[in-house]
Design a protein around this motif. Structure first.
Motif, PDB file in Angstrom:
ATOM      1  N   HIS A 116      -6.409   0.792  -4.175  1.00  7.45           N
ATOM      2  CA  HIS A 116      -5.750   1.146  -3.243  1.00  7.45           C
ATOM      3  C   HIS A 116      -6.792   1.592  -2.207  1.00  7.45           C
ATOM      4  O   HIS A 116      -6.634   0.848  -1.057  1.00  7.45           O
ATOM      5  N   LYS A 117      -8.066   2.068  -2.282  1.00 11.29           N
ATOM      6  CA  LYS A 117      -8.808   2.149  -1.454  1.00 11.29           C
ATOM      7  C   LYS A 117      -9.372   1.044  -1.306  1.00 11.29           C
ATOM      8  O   LYS A 117      -9.861   0.607   0.238  1.00 11.29           O
ATOM      9  N   GLY A 133      -7.220  -1.105   1.063  1.00 13.21           N
ATOM     10  CA  GLY A 133      -7.249  -0.197   2.234  1.00 13.21           C
ATOM     11  C   GLY A 133      -8.343  -0.451   3.531  1.00 13.21           C
ATOM     12  O   GLY A 133      -8.289  -0.707   4.369  1.00 13.21           O
ATOM     13  N   MET A 192       0.836  -1.169   0.077  1.00 13.29           N
ATOM     14  CA  MET A 192       0.099   0.086   0.045  1.00 13.29           C
ATOM     15  C   MET A 192       0.795   1.196   0.099  1.00 13.29           C
ATOM     16  O   MET A 192       0.401   2.317  -0.720  1.00 13.29           O
ATOM     17  N   ALA A 245      -5.777   2.565 -10.202  1.00  8.34           N
ATOM     18  CA  ALA A 245      -4.961   2.277  -8.944  1.00  8.34           C
ATOM     19  C   ALA A 245      -5.398   3.026  -7.741  1.00  8.34           C
ATOM     20  O   ALA A 245      -5.677   2.203  -6.629  1.00  8.34           O
ATOM     21  N   SER A 279       2.238   1.618  -3.631  1.00 11.29           N
ATOM     22  CA  SER A 279       1.308   1.877  -4.362  1.00 11.29           C
ATOM     23  C   SER A 279       0.941   3.626  -4.325  1.00 11.29           C
ATOM     24  O   SER A 279       0.895   4.276  -5.144  1.00 11.29           O
ATOM     25  N   GLY A 280       0.590   3.962  -3.137  1.00 13.11           N
ATOM     26  CA  GLY A 280       0.422   5.237  -2.830  1.00 13.11           C
ATOM     27  C   GLY A 280       1.319   6.236  -3.323  1.00 13.11           C
ATOM     28  O   GLY A 280       1.357   7.424  -3.810  1.00 13.11           O
TER      29      GLY A 280
END
Length: 175
Positions: A50-51, A54, A26, A46, A29-30
């Protein structure tokens, strides 16, 4: 399955290593996503991934904390100071993961839209709860992630120190 006085059980080990891979992934990717522009093929995909990950990380962390609360920990093999520091570091690790997940939620839902998690379900929005929510939560998200990565590095170095310098079984108990 459960922890013993000597070792962690396979559930605790699995939760630990899945969390480690997800947290590092994470962060990576962030870091990568902030460089995307509108014309990138990944501009929408993306952040969606990611969300979604998360939200799942938050659920995994809650599961991990519940498991930890209902299982013994193996006996400490370190002195009282190192034991205190390890407990403090783990507490801050969990706290930062929760802060990052909650701040990510606040960023994503400030406009009133919920978070769609891999087309499985939608985590509803509470809307903008305070002024400049997305920007404030964004700063908290960013700096908490940096802090978490610093602590992850310290955690890994401590495990390696135990293995190679102290030659105890601290690392082996989690492998």
């Amino acid at each position: 399955m459960k922890n013993t006085t000597q070792n962690y059980g396979w559930v605790a080990k699995s939760l630990h290593w899945v969390s480690a891979v997800v947290v590092i992934g994470m962060f990576a990717s962030g870091w990568w996503m902030v460089e995307l522009n509108y014309y990138s093929d990944w501009y929408r995909t993306a952040p969606f991934i990611h969300k979604s990950v998360g939200v799942l990380l938050l659920l995994l962390t809650i599961t991990r904390l519940c498991w930890k609360a209902n299982n013994m920990s193996p006996d400490a093999v370190v002195n009282a100071f190192e034991q205190f520091m390890a407990k403090a570091a783990h507490t801050v690790l969990y706290l930062l993961i929760v802060v990052i997940c909650v701040s990510g939620y606040l960023i994503s839902t400030a406009d009133g839209r919920g978070i769609e998690v891999f087309n499985w379900f939608v985590l509803p929005s509470f809307g903008e709860l305070f002024s400049q929510q997305a920007d404030t939560a964004g700063l908290i998200h960013k700096y908490s992630a940096y802090g978490l990565m610093g602590l992850v590095l310290l955690h890994a170095l401590a495990a390696l120190k135990h293995h190679f310098i102290d030659k105890d079984n601290t690392l082996k108990r989690m492998l």
